[in-house]
Design a protein around this motif. Structure first.
Motif, PDB file in Angstrom:
ATOM      1  N   PHE A  74       0.574  -1.367  -0.208  1.00 46.94           N
ATOM      2  CA  PHE A  74       0.180  -0.145  -0.029  1.00 46.94           C
ATOM      3  C   PHE A  74       0.273   1.047   0.008  1.00 46.94           C
ATOM      4  O   PHE A  74       0.629   2.355  -0.780  1.00 46.94           O
ATOM      5  N   ALA A  75       2.197   1.609   0.685  1.00 46.16           N
ATOM      6  CA  ALA A  75       2.645   2.846   0.867  1.00 46.16           C
ATOM      7  C   ALA A  75       3.268   2.952  -0.150  1.00 46.16           C
ATOM      8  O   ALA A  75       3.625   3.819  -0.806  1.00 46.16           O
ATOM      9  N   ALA A  76       3.989   1.617  -1.115  1.00 48.66           N
ATOM     10  CA  ALA A  76       5.109   2.253  -2.236  1.00 48.66           C
ATOM     11  C   ALA A  76       3.844   2.847  -3.289  1.00 48.66           C
ATOM     12  O   ALA A  76       4.305   3.607  -3.945  1.00 48.66           O
ATOM     13  N   SER A  77       2.709   1.782  -3.276  1.00 54.59           N
ATOM     14  CA  SER A  77       1.411   2.046  -4.670  1.00 54.59           C
ATOM     15  C   SER A  77       1.026   4.005  -4.473  1.00 54.59           C
ATOM     16  O   SER A  77       1.506   4.789  -5.438  1.00 54.59           O
ATOM     17  N   SER A  78       1.084   3.209  -2.699  1.00 55.94           N
ATOM     18  CA  SER A  78       0.353   5.402  -2.984  1.00 55.94           C
ATOM     19  C   SER A  78       1.708   6.363  -2.644  1.00 55.94           C
ATOM     20  O   SER A  78       1.653   7.432  -3.331  1.00 55.94           O
ATOM     21  N   LEU A  79       2.581   6.219  -2.863  1.00 50.93           N
ATOM     22  CA  LEU A  79       3.886   6.852  -3.238  1.00 50.93           C
ATOM     23  C   LEU A  79       4.635   6.488  -4.604  1.00 50.93           C
ATOM     24  O   LEU A  79       5.614   7.190  -5.061  1.00 50.93           O
ATOM     25  N   GLY A  80       4.073   5.764  -5.438  1.00 50.20           N
ATOM     26  CA  GLY A  80       3.982   5.735  -7.093  1.00 50.20           C
ATOM     27  C   GLY A  80       5.709   5.071  -7.321  1.00 50.20           C
ATOM     28  O   GLY A  80       6.748   5.295  -8.013  1.00 50.20           O
ATOM     29  N   ILE A  81       6.282   3.794  -5.917  1.00 47.58           N
ATOM     30  CA  ILE A  81       7.321   3.538  -5.549  1.00 47.58           C
ATOM     31  C   ILE A  81       6.841   1.561  -6.319  1.00 47.58           C
ATOM     32  O   ILE A  81       6.088   1.204  -5.997  1.00 47.58           O
ATOM     33  N   LYS A  82       7.651   1.397  -6.912  1.00 53.77           N
ATOM     34  CA  LYS A  82       7.273  -0.351  -7.484  1.00 53.77           C
ATOM     35  C   LYS A  82       7.823  -1.389  -6.224  1.00 53.77           C
ATOM     36  O   LYS A  82       8.326  -1.145  -5.882  1.00 53.77           O
ATOM     37  N   SER A  83       6.864  -2.173  -5.980  1.00 61.32           N
ATOM     38  CA  SER A  83       7.220  -3.286  -4.524  1.00 61.32           C
ATOM     39  C   SER A  83       6.945  -4.575  -4.768  1.00 61.32           C
ATOM     40  O   SER A  83       6.031  -4.926  -6.072  1.00 61.32           O
ATOM     41  N   THR A  84       7.655  -5.174  -4.442  1.00 57.68           N
ATOM     42  CA  THR A  84       7.699  -7.043  -4.598  1.00 57.68           C
ATOM     43  C   THR A  84       7.505  -7.104  -3.790  1.00 57.68           C
ATOM     44  O   THR A  84       8.296  -7.098  -2.919  1.00 57.68           O
ATOM     45  N   ILE A  85       7.181  -8.474  -3.383  1.00 55.62           N
ATOM     46  CA  ILE A  85       7.032  -9.024  -1.976  1.00 55.62           C
ATOM     47  C   ILE A  85       7.117 -10.573  -2.010  1.00 55.62           C
ATOM     48  O   ILE A  85       6.104 -10.927  -3.173  1.00 55.62           O
ATOM     49  N   VAL A  86       7.734 -11.130  -1.074  1.00 57.45           N
ATOM     50  CA  VAL A  86       8.040 -12.742  -1.507  1.00 57.45           C
ATOM     51  C   VAL A  86       7.509 -13.435  -0.661  1.00 57.45           C
ATOM     52  O   VAL A  86       8.220 -12.892   1.259  1.00 57.45           O
TER      53      VAL A  86
END
Length: 390
Positions: A74-86
């Motif tokens: 959520f935080a990454a998306s709201s700040l326009g940053i790509k995120s990967t979760i393993v």
């Protein structure tokens, strides 16, 4: 300031019900109502904002099977940053879907968190993404500490703050913040008896890990707590206690019944400690942090059943009876006269110790209280049944 207008300022409310139960003033901090369903978004968002201020990272990566995953996504998306979760392959589909909906790319790997963590570190080395640790990071800890700010703002005369602890980020952050402003406020951390690395570290004044973490409270099922968090906890926390899975389940059930709140096992640990009567809360104002509400719907019925057993609302027993027509009817009539409801019956005719005309009867009863359960057992014994509580 990093979290201003981003997170919910979750309510801190006085609970008449739980205050009467324990004879003190109990306030509940509803982080189960936070964005993404838990406090984890505070630390994740603060970390990513801090990274952006230092020069935007190309992407972030995290390993988690639960709340941290959703917080980072959520935080990454709201700040326009790509995120990967393993996430481990065993992660419930609902949690995978929720994390994906928050905008993260999901990688399923391994059978446990440790496997997922190793994979995340491999991907981090390959991609150059910044790894967001779930608890052992000063920016993450600072984000969690904002709960302490809100508690002191909304309840300035609080005497005790009670928080769950797994890796220790929430407990360390809140304890540090509150002790800087009001050192007289007592901070109590709570762990499950099956995952008590921080309790052991606290009592021994050394850093301790455990070989396993076995508890229904998956949010605090941590074998290796943070070195930074343990150091802060040893310095700023006043007391550490443990609660059983049964006590946690009973607290979840009470929150559902009496407070109409859905709280996950880790989130209910603080209230479980209060209701266990292990804490000295006499004439005190105590704030319990309900840290999250992300409980798998398919798991709720198991929690409810465990809670009913812990509270004496369900009774499981076994007895031997003659295996002939009318035996079960006689048994059921005794239960009926006692006002107990039979909800499950199972016959076992194959036990080696049974006579040829006997059967073992396993029965689950619904009763109104522990006293009612005792009265039922006494009535059965008075009618010749040898009863064993299961």
């Amino acid at each position: 300031m990093n979290l201003k207008d981003i997170i919910h300022n979750t309510p801190l409310k006085f609970s008449e019900t739980f205050s009467q139960m324990v004879g003190s003033s109990i306030y509940l901090k509803y982080e189960n109502q936070q964005k993404t369903g838990s406090f984890k978004v505070r630390g994740a968002h603060n970390k990513i904002v801090t990274l952006i201020k230092k020069g935007a990272p190309p992407a972030v990566i995290a390993s988690s099977a639960g709340n941290h995953a959703q917080g980072v996504a959520f935080a990454a998306s709201s700040l326009g940053i790509k995120s990967t979760i393993v996430m481990p392959k065993s992660t419930p589909i609902a949690k995978v879907a929720a994390t994906e909906e928050y905008g993260a790319e999901i990688v399923l790997h391994g059978d446990c968190y440790d496997d997922a963590y190793k994979k995340a570190m491999d991907l981090q080395a390959e991609s150059g993404a910044v790894f967001i640790h779930p608890f052992d990071d000063e920016d993450v800890i600072a984000g969690q500490a904002t709960i302490g700010f809100e508690i002191l703002r909304d309840l300035p005369d609080v005497d005790i703050v009670i928080l769950p602890a797994g890796g220790g980020g929430l407990l360390a952050g809140v304890a540090y913040y509150i002790k800087q402003l009001k050192p007289h406020v007592k901070i109590i951390g709570v762990q499950s008896t099956g995952a008590d690395a921080i309790v052991r570290s606290f009592s021994s004044s050394e850093y301790v890990t455990t070989e396993k973490a076995a508890t229904i409270a998956d949010g605090i099922a941590v074998k290796i707590p943070g070195t930074m968090t343990v150091s802060l906890i040893q310095k700023y926390v006043d007391e550490m206690v443990t609660v059983t899975d049964g006590e946690i389940a009973a607290a979840i059930l009470l929150l559902l019944e009496r407070d109409k709140q859905v709280v996950e096992p880790a989130g209910a640990a603080s209230l479980a400690a209060v209701l266990s009567n292990r804490l000295d809360l006499a004439d005190k104002k105590a704030a319990c942090v309900l840290s999250g509400g992300n409980i798998d719907v398919s798991f709720i019925h198991k929690i409810v059943e465990k809670g009913l057993v812990s509270r004496g609302r369900q009774l499981k027993l076994r007895t031997v009876m003659l295996d002939k027509p009318g035996s079960l009817e006689k048994f059921a009539s005794i239960a009926s006269k006692c006002g107990a409801n039979i909800i499950m019956v199972q016959h076992d005719r194959l036990d080696a110790d049974l006579n040829i005309n006997e059967a073992i009867l396993h029965v689950n009863f619904e009763v109104s209280s522990p006293k009612h359960g005792k009265e039922l057992v006494q009535a059965l014994e008075q009618n010749g049944y040898k009863v064993t509580i299961e």
